[in-house]
Design a protein around this motif. Structure first.
Motif, mmCIF file in Angstrom:
data_model
loop_
_atom_site.group_PDB
_atom_site.id
_atom_site.type_symbol
_atom_site.label_atom_id
_atom_site.label_comp_id
_atom_site.label_asym_id
_atom_site.label_seq_id
_atom_site.Cartn_x
_atom_site.Cartn_y
_atom_site.Cartn_z
ATOM 1 N N ASP A 14 1.516 -8.953 9.050
ATOM 2 C CA ASP A 14 1.765 -7.712 9.778
ATOM 3 C C ASP A 14 1.311 -6.499 8.980
ATOM 4 N N THR A 15 0.580 -5.590 9.661
ATOM 5 C CA THR A 15 0.150 -4.341 9.055
ATOM 6 C C THR A 15 0.180 -3.245 10.116
ATOM 7 N N SER A 23 0.785 -1.233 0.000
ATOM 8 C CA SER A 23 0.000 0.000 0.000
ATOM 9 C C SER A 23 0.815 1.280 0.000
ATOM 10 N N GLN A 24 2.071 1.236 0.443
ATOM 11 C CA GLN A 24 2.842 2.479 0.510
ATOM 12 C C GLN A 24 4.335 2.186 0.610
ATOM 13 N N THR A 38 -0.692 -0.166 -6.605
ATOM 14 C CA THR A 38 -1.082 -0.142 -8.015
ATOM 15 C C THR A 38 -1.710 -1.446 -8.494
ATOM 16 N N ASP A 39 -1.634 -2.515 -7.694
ATOM 17 C CA ASP A 39 -2.152 -3.806 -8.148
ATOM 18 C C ASP A 39 -2.737 -4.564 -6.965
ATOM 19 N N GLU A 40 -3.971 -4.195 -6.597
ATOM 20 C CA GLU A 40 -4.601 -4.842 -5.447
ATOM 21 C C GLU A 40 -4.824 -6.325 -5.701
ATOM 22 N N ALA A 41 -5.154 -6.689 -6.910
ATOM 23 C CA ALA A 41 -5.417 -8.105 -7.203
ATOM 24 C C ALA A 41 -4.181 -8.954 -6.933
ATOM 25 N N TYR A 73 -4.441 3.694 6.637
ATOM 26 C CA TYR A 73 -5.664 2.895 6.700
ATOM 27 C C TYR A 73 -5.838 1.916 5.555
ATOM 28 N N THR A 74 -5.342 2.231 4.349
ATOM 29 C CA THR A 74 -5.656 1.404 3.182
ATOM 30 C C THR A 74 -5.082 -0.001 3.270
ATOM 31 N N ASN A 75 -3.953 -0.166 3.973
ATOM 32 C CA ASN A 75 -3.367 -1.496 4.075
ATOM 33 C C ASN A 75 -4.220 -2.419 4.940
ATOM 34 N N GLU A 76 -4.721 -1.890 6.049
ATOM 35 C CA GLU A 76 -5.633 -2.684 6.869
ATOM 36 C C GLU A 76 -6.892 -3.037 6.076
#
Length: 325
Positions: free
Chosen positions: A51-52, A22-23, A30-33, A59-62
C-alpha cells in the motif's frame, strides 16, 4: 502466509504499508536500501499486498516502490490513493476528487510505480466538494480502460460507501483500526459485510504504541507526526502506556511479541480483514508477518477486546475534519 479475498481481489492476509519508508515517522527517507530490502523480504515471505499513495512524500514513496518492484510487479497486489493532491489547484494536502484531477493523478501514479495498471485505487479522503457518484464514475472509467483493477475508499462513512458502491462496486475500504482505534466496529464494518466489501485496517499497531517499544516521545524527530498526535501527549500518553502493557501481558502468555498479538487480534475479527502494518525495516517486517501463525485463545481475545478505549483523539482537529466515521 494465508490469503483472503477483499470482494473478488485475492491478497495476503497481512500486507505492507509503505508510507513510513518515505514520511511521517522518525528516520523516514533516510535508508532507501533498507526499505527496498524490506519490500523484497516481504515478497519472499509471501506478502502480496503493498500500500502506498501519491501524497506520501509527496510522490517519493510511489517512486521508491517503482524501483523496489522492478521485475517483481506480477507478484503483488499494488494499492495506491488519489485525492489529497490537487494537480491543477493548490497542490499536496488539498482535497480534490474531481474527475479531471483523478485522470491526472492516475497517470502520475502509473509512471512513478512503473506499471500499466493499479490493482486497487483508493479515494484517500472523501471530498465534500465533489459528488461521490461523480468520483466513483471516474474510477469506473479507469477500470473500463484497464488502468485500474479495483476501486477503494479510505476513511469513508456508511452512507458514502453505499452511494459509491451503487455506481462502481467498491472492493475495499481502508480505515484506521486496532485495539487502540475501534471506531469502524459500530457502523462501517456492518455496512461492509452487508455489501460484501473487504476491510483494510491501517495503523494496526496504533502508530507503534501497541509494540510496547515506545515509552517516551523524546526520541521522536522534529518531523515525526506523532509529536502532535493527541494520543502521544501528556496524560493521554501515560494512560495509553498502561493499555500497551496489557497487550504485552497477553503476548508474554502466548510467547509472542506485543505487535504480533495486536495483529493476531485483528485477524481474529473476520476473514474479510487484511491489515497493512507499516515498516521500513526487515526485522519488523519479519516480526509482523509472523503474526499470521499466532493463535489467541477465546479468553485472550475477550481480554483484549475488553480493554478500555485509548485516551485522546486519533488525529489532530484539522485531520479529523477529513474523516467520516
Amino acid at each position: 502466509m494465508h490469503h483472503i479475498h477483499l470482494r473478488d481481489l485475492e491478497v495476503s492476509r497481512i500486507g505492507l504499508g509503505a508510507m513510513g519508508m518515505s514520511q511521517g515517522y522518525t528516520g523516514a527517507g533516510t535508508d532507501e536500501a533498507e526499505s527496498i530490502r524490506t519490500v523484497h523480504r516481504a515478497l519472499e515471505l509471501g506478502v502480496t499486498f503493498i500500500d502506498t499513495a501519491e501524497i506520501y512524500g509527496p510522490y517519493t514513496n510511489e517512486e521508491l516502490l517503482g524501483r523496489a518492484l522492478k521485475g517483481h510487479r506480477d507478484q503483488v497486489v499494488l494499492a495506491t490513493k488519489f485525492g489529497l493532491v490537487s494537480h491543477g489547484g493548490d497542490g499536496p494536502g488539498t482535497l480534490d476528487s474531481s474527475p479531471a484531477n483523478i485522470r491526472t493523478a492516475v497517470e502520475g501514479s502509473l509512471q512513478r510505480l512503473g506499471t500499466d495498471h493499479i490493482d486497487l485505487y483508493y479515494q484517500h479522503r472523501v471530498d465534500p466538494n465533489v459528488p461521490i457518484e461523480d468520483m466513483a464514475a471516474a474510477v469506473g472509467e479507469l477500470i473500463a480502460a484497464g488502468k485500474v483493477r479495483a476501486f477503494g475508499l479510505s476513511e469513508a462513512g456508511p452512507e458514502t460507501i453505499r452511494r459509491a458502491n451503487a455506481v462502481t462496486p467498491v472492493t475495499a475500504v481502508q480505515s484506521e483500526y486496532s485495539l487502540f482505534t475501534r471506531d469502524p466496529e459500530a457502523r462501517v464494518l456492518p455496512t461492509l459485510r452487508e455489501l460484501g466489501i473487504g476491510f483494510v485496517p491501517f495503523s494496526p499497531l496504533g502508530r507503534g504504541f501497541l509494540t510496547g517499544a515506545i515509552r517516551s516521545t523524546d526520541g521522536f524527530a522534529e518531523d515525526d507526526f506523532r509529536r502532535d498526535n493527541p494520543r502521544f501527549t501528556g496524560e493521554n500518553f501515560q494512560h495509553n502506556l498502561r493499555l500497551a502493557d496489557e497487550v504485552k501481558a497477553v503476548a508474554d502468555e502466548v510467547g509472542a511479541t506485543p505487535a504480533q498479538v495486536a495483529i493476531a487480534w485483528l485477524l481474529a475479527q473476520g476473514d474479510d480483514i487484511a491489515p497493512i502494518p507499516g515498516t521500513k525495516r526487515v526485522s519488523r517486517l519479519e516480526e509482523n508477518t509472523a503474526a499470521d501463525a499466532v493463535r489467541l485463545t477465546p479468553a485472550q481475545l475477550d481480554r483484549l477486546t475488553s480493554l478500555p478505549p485509548a485516551a485522546g483523539a486519533t488525529h489532530t482537529e484539522a485531520q479529523l475534519k477529513m474523516l467520516e466515521r
